[in-house]
Enzyme design. Structure first.
Site, PDB file in Angstrom:
ATOM      1  N   SER A 147      18.446  -0.260 -28.405  1.00 36.68           N
ATOM      2  CA  SER A 147      18.933   0.840 -29.244  1.00 36.68           C
ATOM      3  C   SER A 147      18.839   2.136 -28.456  1.00 36.68           C
ATOM      4  O   SER A 147      17.986   2.273 -27.577  1.00 36.68           O
ATOM      5  CB  SER A 147      18.077   0.951 -30.514  1.00 36.68           C
ATOM      6  OG  SER A 147      18.401   2.112 -31.257  1.00 36.68           O
ATOM      7  N   TYR A 160       9.762   1.553 -34.848  1.00 36.10           N
ATOM      8  CA  TYR A 160      11.021   0.903 -34.467  1.00 36.10           C
ATOM      9  C   TYR A 160      11.425   1.354 -33.063  1.00 36.10           C
ATOM     10  O   TYR A 160      11.788   0.536 -32.213  1.00 36.10           O
ATOM     11  CB  TYR A 160      12.118   1.249 -35.470  1.00 36.10           C
ATOM     12  CG  TYR A 160      13.490   0.820 -35.022  1.00 36.10           C
ATOM     13  CD1 TYR A 160      13.893  -0.507 -35.147  1.00 36.10           C
ATOM     14  CD2 TYR A 160      14.383   1.730 -34.461  1.00 36.10           C
ATOM     15  CE1 TYR A 160      15.155  -0.907 -34.725  1.00 36.10           C
ATOM     16  CE2 TYR A 160      15.641   1.337 -34.040  1.00 36.10           C
ATOM     17  CZ  TYR A 160      16.026   0.023 -34.182  1.00 36.10           C
ATOM     18  OH  TYR A 160      17.266  -0.378 -33.754  1.00 36.10           O
ATOM     19  N   LYS A 164      11.949  -0.959 -29.554  1.00 38.02           N
ATOM     20  CA  LYS A 164      13.179  -1.008 -28.768  1.00 38.02           C
ATOM     21  C   LYS A 164      12.959  -0.472 -27.354  1.00 38.02           C
ATOM     22  O   LYS A 164      13.607  -0.938 -26.399  1.00 38.02           O
ATOM     23  CB  LYS A 164      14.293  -0.231 -29.484  1.00 38.02           C
ATOM     24  CG  LYS A 164      14.775  -0.908 -30.762  1.00 38.02           C
ATOM     25  CD  LYS A 164      15.313  -2.306 -30.506  1.00 38.02           C
ATOM     26  CE  LYS A 164      15.982  -2.906 -31.727  1.00 38.02           C
ATOM     27  NZ  LYS A 164      16.534  -4.254 -31.472  1.00 38.02           N
TER      28      LYS A 164
END
Length: 262
Positions: A147, A160, A164
């Site tokens: 991401s 998160y 990533k």
């Protein structure tokens, strides 16, 4: 894709979103596809859409956080198609955007397990199969869907983002470790996409405000489903990294972001 030998791709989370778009693109390019998901109905729908157009695909139920599911997925792949060339670690998860002190153990564990531990299992199960593929002279490529949040911070999604960023780091390390064997590892870094998880990323920010941070002015698109389709941004980029034209690309973390990181 180029080359005469049949090629086979396993795509996790291929029942919807980016994964479904990637599966469609592979099939369109003549690659046999193993659709892996935990939502059986959605995964089978992806397979049916591919086979209805003359493509080759099978569905396997695969919880990417479980080693035994990876073992079963590889066994099914080899039984159906004889081997594996491409593994796309697309399945991912996040939590609703919120202040870091409101995040929970469950939020953290799901991000790490689905986004990172899944790749740990994938590597341990698929590398021996990749080596068998290379012995036969075929290409062997793993693409991990990371991401832009793994490159640039996103308040409200700290854990998160951390998961990533770890995906990008391990991709680069794997590319070095297995480069001499001509096994390639790359990462795709999408900006927010028109998928089922979009609302979790946006949080309370109006979508129009977020789009203003993307120079090209739109979200990334997972697949083409309409008569006048938008480009399948993530699918096109992911599948390109598996082609012979990309044979000198490894250790790449490719932003597919409409210029957001520019």
């Amino acid at each position: 894709m180029t080359g005469n030998a049949p090629r086979v791709a396993l795509v996790t989370g291929a029942g919807s979103g980016f994964g479904r778009g990637i599966a469609y693109k592979f099939a369109k390019d003549g690659v046999a596809v193993v659709v892996a998901d935990i939502v059986d109905k959605a995964g089978q729908e992806t397979v049916d859409a591919i086979t209805s157009k003359g493509g080759k695909a099978i569905y396997v139920h695969c919880d990417v956080t479980k080693r035994e599911d990876w073992d079963a997925a590889l066994a099914a792949t080899e039984q159906a198609f004889g081997g594996i060339n491409f593994v796309i670690n697309n399945a991912g998860w996040t939590y609703q955007s919120k202040p870091v002190l409101q995040t929970t153990d469950k939020d953290f564990d799901l991000c790490i397990d689905v986004n990172l531990k899944s790749i740990f299992h994938s590597v341990h199960v698929m590398l021996p199969a990749f080596r068998r593929t290379r012995e036969k002279g075929g290409p062997a490529v793993m693409v991990n869907v990371a991401s832009t949040a793994g490159i640039m911070g996103r308040p409200g999604l700290s854990w998160y983002c951390a998961s990533k960023a770890a995906v990008i780091s391990v991709t680069k390390n794997l590319s070095i470790e297995f480069g001499a064997e001509q096994i390639r590892f790359n990462a795709i870094c999408p900006v927010i996409g028109n998928t089922g998880l979009k609302s979790k990323f946006v949080g309370e920010l109006p979508e129009e405000a977020f789009l203003k941070t993307i120079p090209l002015g739109r979200c990334s698109e997972p697949e083409a489903l309409t008569a006048t389709p938008p480009p399948a941004d993530i699918a096109n980029s992911t599948c390109f990294l598996c082609t012979d034209e990309a044979s000198f690309l490894t250790g790449v973390a490719l932003p597919v972001d409409g210029g957001r990181l520019a």
